[in-house]
Design a protein around this motif. Structure first.
Motif, short mmCIF file in Angstrom:
data_model
loop_
_atom_site.label_atom_id
_atom_site.label_comp_id
_atom_site.label_asym_id
_atom_site.label_seq_id
_atom_site.Cartn_x
_atom_site.Cartn_y
_atom_site.Cartn_z
N HIS B 142 -64.57 -74.58 -8.29
CA HIS B 142 -64.30 -74.79 -9.62
C HIS B 142 -63.69 -73.73 -10.28
CE1 HIS B 142 -65.90 -78.94 -8.96
NE2 HIS B 142 -66.81 -78.14 -8.41
N LEU B 143 -64.34 -72.51 -10.10
CA LEU B 143 -63.72 -71.53 -10.66
C LEU B 143 -62.70 -70.75 -10.29
CD1 LEU B 143 -65.28 -69.19 -12.82
CD2 LEU B 143 -65.84 -67.85 -10.94
N LEU B 144 -62.50 -71.13 -8.91
CA LEU B 144 -60.88 -70.90 -8.31
C LEU B 144 -60.05 -71.94 -8.87
CD1 LEU B 144 -62.18 -69.95 -4.87
CD2 LEU B 144 -61.47 -68.25 -6.56
N ASP B 145 -60.44 -72.99 -9.00
CA ASP B 145 -59.54 -73.94 -9.45
C ASP B 145 -58.91 -73.81 -10.81
OD1 ASP B 145 -59.92 -75.49 -7.05
OD2 ASP B 145 -61.58 -76.95 -8.18
N GLN B 146 -59.62 -72.97 -11.69
CA GLN B 146 -59.29 -72.62 -12.76
C GLN B 146 -58.45 -71.24 -13.05
OE1 GLN B 146 -60.13 -73.94 -16.11
NE2 GLN B 146 -61.42 -75.62 -15.66
N LEU B 147 -58.15 -70.88 -11.82
CA LEU B 147 -57.58 -69.39 -12.08
C LEU B 147 -56.34 -69.18 -12.56
CD1 LEU B 147 -58.30 -66.55 -10.94
CD2 LEU B 147 -57.07 -66.96 -9.04
N ASP B 148 -55.60 -70.29 -12.61
CA ASP B 148 -54.32 -70.36 -13.41
C ASP B 148 -54.71 -70.01 -14.84
OD1 ASP B 148 -51.47 -70.37 -11.98
OD2 ASP B 148 -52.78 -71.67 -10.73
N ARG B 149 -55.35 -71.05 -15.35
CA ARG B 149 -55.77 -71.02 -16.75
C ARG B 149 -56.53 -69.78 -17.06
NH1 ARG B 149 -54.93 -72.26 -21.78
NH2 ARG B 149 -56.70 -72.93 -23.03
N TYR B 150 -57.32 -69.04 -16.50
CA TYR B 150 -57.85 -67.83 -16.80
C TYR B 150 -56.59 -66.78 -16.81
CZ TYR B 150 -62.76 -69.43 -16.31
OH TYR B 150 -63.86 -69.84 -16.28
N ALA B 151 -55.87 -66.87 -15.96
CA ALA B 151 -54.63 -65.86 -15.90
C ALA B 151 -53.94 -66.07 -17.21
CB ALA B 151 -53.88 -66.10 -14.69
N GLU B 152 -53.44 -67.56 -17.47
CA GLU B 152 -52.70 -67.57 -18.73
C GLU B 152 -53.54 -66.98 -20.11
OE1 GLU B 152 -52.33 -71.76 -19.01
OE2 GLU B 152 -51.45 -71.76 -21.12
N LEU B 153 -54.69 -67.38 -20.08
CA LEU B 153 -55.59 -66.83 -21.29
C LEU B 153 -55.72 -65.25 -21.14
CD1 LEU B 153 -58.46 -69.48 -21.43
CD2 LEU B 153 -56.44 -69.10 -23.02
N ALA B 154 -55.66 -64.41 -20.01
CA ALA B 154 -55.63 -63.13 -19.91
C ALA B 154 -54.49 -62.59 -20.44
CB ALA B 154 -55.93 -62.61 -18.21
N ASP B 155 -53.33 -63.21 -20.10
CA ASP B 155 -52.15 -62.92 -20.84
C ASP B 155 -52.08 -62.83 -22.09
OD1 ASP B 155 -50.07 -62.01 -19.07
OD2 ASP B 155 -49.35 -64.03 -18.57
N LEU B 156 -52.61 -64.09 -22.83
CA LEU B 156 -52.77 -63.92 -24.37
C LEU B 156 -53.78 -63.00 -24.75
CD1 LEU B 156 -53.02 -67.88 -24.91
CD2 LEU B 156 -51.05 -66.52 -25.07
N VAL B 157 -54.84 -62.60 -24.06
CA VAL B 157 -55.63 -61.62 -24.60
C VAL B 157 -54.96 -60.25 -24.39
CG1 VAL B 157 -57.75 -60.22 -24.20
CG2 VAL B 157 -57.73 -62.55 -24.01
N ALA B 158 -54.20 -59.90 -23.43
CA ALA B 158 -53.41 -58.65 -23.01
C ALA B 158 -52.24 -58.47 -24.52
CB ALA B 158 -52.80 -58.66 -21.76
N GLU B 159 -51.66 -59.80 -24.76
CA GLU B 159 -50.61 -59.63 -26.04
C GLU B 159 -51.27 -59.19 -27.08
OE1 GLU B 159 -47.33 -60.20 -26.17
OE2 GLU B 159 -47.21 -60.33 -23.95
N SER B 160 -52.66 -59.62 -27.61
CA SER B 160 -53.18 -59.18 -28.57
C SER B 160 -53.56 -57.75 -28.49
CB SER B 160 -54.54 -59.86 -28.81
OG SER B 160 -53.98 -61.20 -29.42
#
Lengths: 219, 219
Positions: B142-160
């Motif tokens: 289930h953690l691997l299934d969420q990888l795209d979502r985590y990557a998307e949120l990592a992008d938002l954090v990196a933008e900040s």
């Protein structure tokens, strides 16, 4: 299976398995003679978990024991998550005096806007205050200015964290997966964030070392 | 100022300052007599930074020296961030064999969707693969299934993260703040995420230990 097979199945060396048995991280096998015991699939599973917590989670053995004890207690996922979280959280800096007052006030405001309950004296609260105090002392005010945004994104990440364990068939599985996610989700997200940072900083500041083809994604 | 004043101004004990001087983490002061030197505001600033990297960032002294050398080099913020990132990233697990192939393929797909450049053999790439391999081995799909979502949120954090250093008056300040953000931003976000997790898990699973007033935010 015998100890040697358990070692092969889990990838954990026999002396390490013996150490984990002595430390109580692994329940004893079913004794079949005075110096032999039989182990099952539950032992393989538990050994993999212990290895992940020790090697990848970098948790001390005593902390792993605390986390496993919480897992083995019949309790709600929320309770287990709280115990595990307190066990794995070590504040890296102490916020004191006037600085503590200032950053605690900042955290209260952020928590209010997010609807978070902040319990005082919890390790996780101390961890936030300690880092905020250090950032404040270094004069990195822009990081503090973004605190609301980081808290908002932390909420979204935490929603995904909870999503990964919702709907699992048993409480045991739910809490085990929740603990794995809590311990391994941290280095995973940190590494993804660093990949994203490199990408974001190349976009904003340019990447003079990079020829045009390295701008292509996935190369 | 003299060494004793430098110690008071920075909060770092004199023996530690002497150790940092010998290790090259702090430039020597201006010599005023054979056994006396004068230090300035730049020394106070540098000492606070060293202390934050060592105590809160938990970086080994040799790594701090590498990061500071990158800071003192005249180069683009993107370059300094890359050097600092390689220095502070230690992969926690090694992905090998078939599992490595599988998780590397998964990461390539995610990177493609996010437009990320993945450089092979970079410590940060190895860090992601190592954690993914461990998660895969533990069967936490289930953690691997969420990888795209985590990557998307990592992008938002990196933008900040990048937002916190854009528009600073000098390159020196930009790179110093970027490194502070990179090293302290990790424990800060991890702690915020844990606060958010407790909150999210109380909402989803209920909090039987909690009386009604502990549901109130900011208490």
């Amino acid at each position: 299976m015998r100890m040697a097979e358990l070692s092969r199945a889990s990838g954990v060396p026999v002396p390490t398995i013996k150490y984990y048995l002595r430390a109580g991280l692994l329940p004893p096998g079913e004794r079949t003679s005075p110096n032999q015991a039989r182990y099952g699939e539950a032992h393989v599973r538990r050994l993999r978990l212990v290895r992940a917590l020790v090697e990848v989670g970098k948790l001390p053995i005593a902390t792993v024991a605390e986390v496993l004890a919480a897992l083995d207690e019949p309790a709600s996922p929320h309770h287990v998550l709280g115990v595990a979280q307190r066990a794995v959280t070590t504040p890296r800096a102490v916020a004191e005096g006037e600085t503590r007052e200032r950053v605690a006030q900042r955290l209260r405001e952020v928590a209010e806007r997010r609807g978070w309950t902040i319990k005082p004296d919890e390790p996780v609260t101390e961890a936030v205050l300690g880092v905020l105090a250090t950032v404040n002392e270094l004069g990195h005010t822009h990081l503090l200015d973004q605190l609301d945004r980081y808290a908002e994104l932390a909420d979204l990440v935490a929603e995904s964290d909870v999503d990964t364990v919702v709907g699992l068939p048993s409480v045991e599985e739910t809490v085990e997966q929740a603990v794995i996610g809590m311990v391994l989700g941290e280095p995973l997200f940190a590494a993804l964030r660093r990949l994203a940072q490199l990408n974001a900083s190349a976009h904003r500041f340019g990447d003079p070392e990079c020829d045009p083809e390295c701008e292509t994604s996935g190369s």
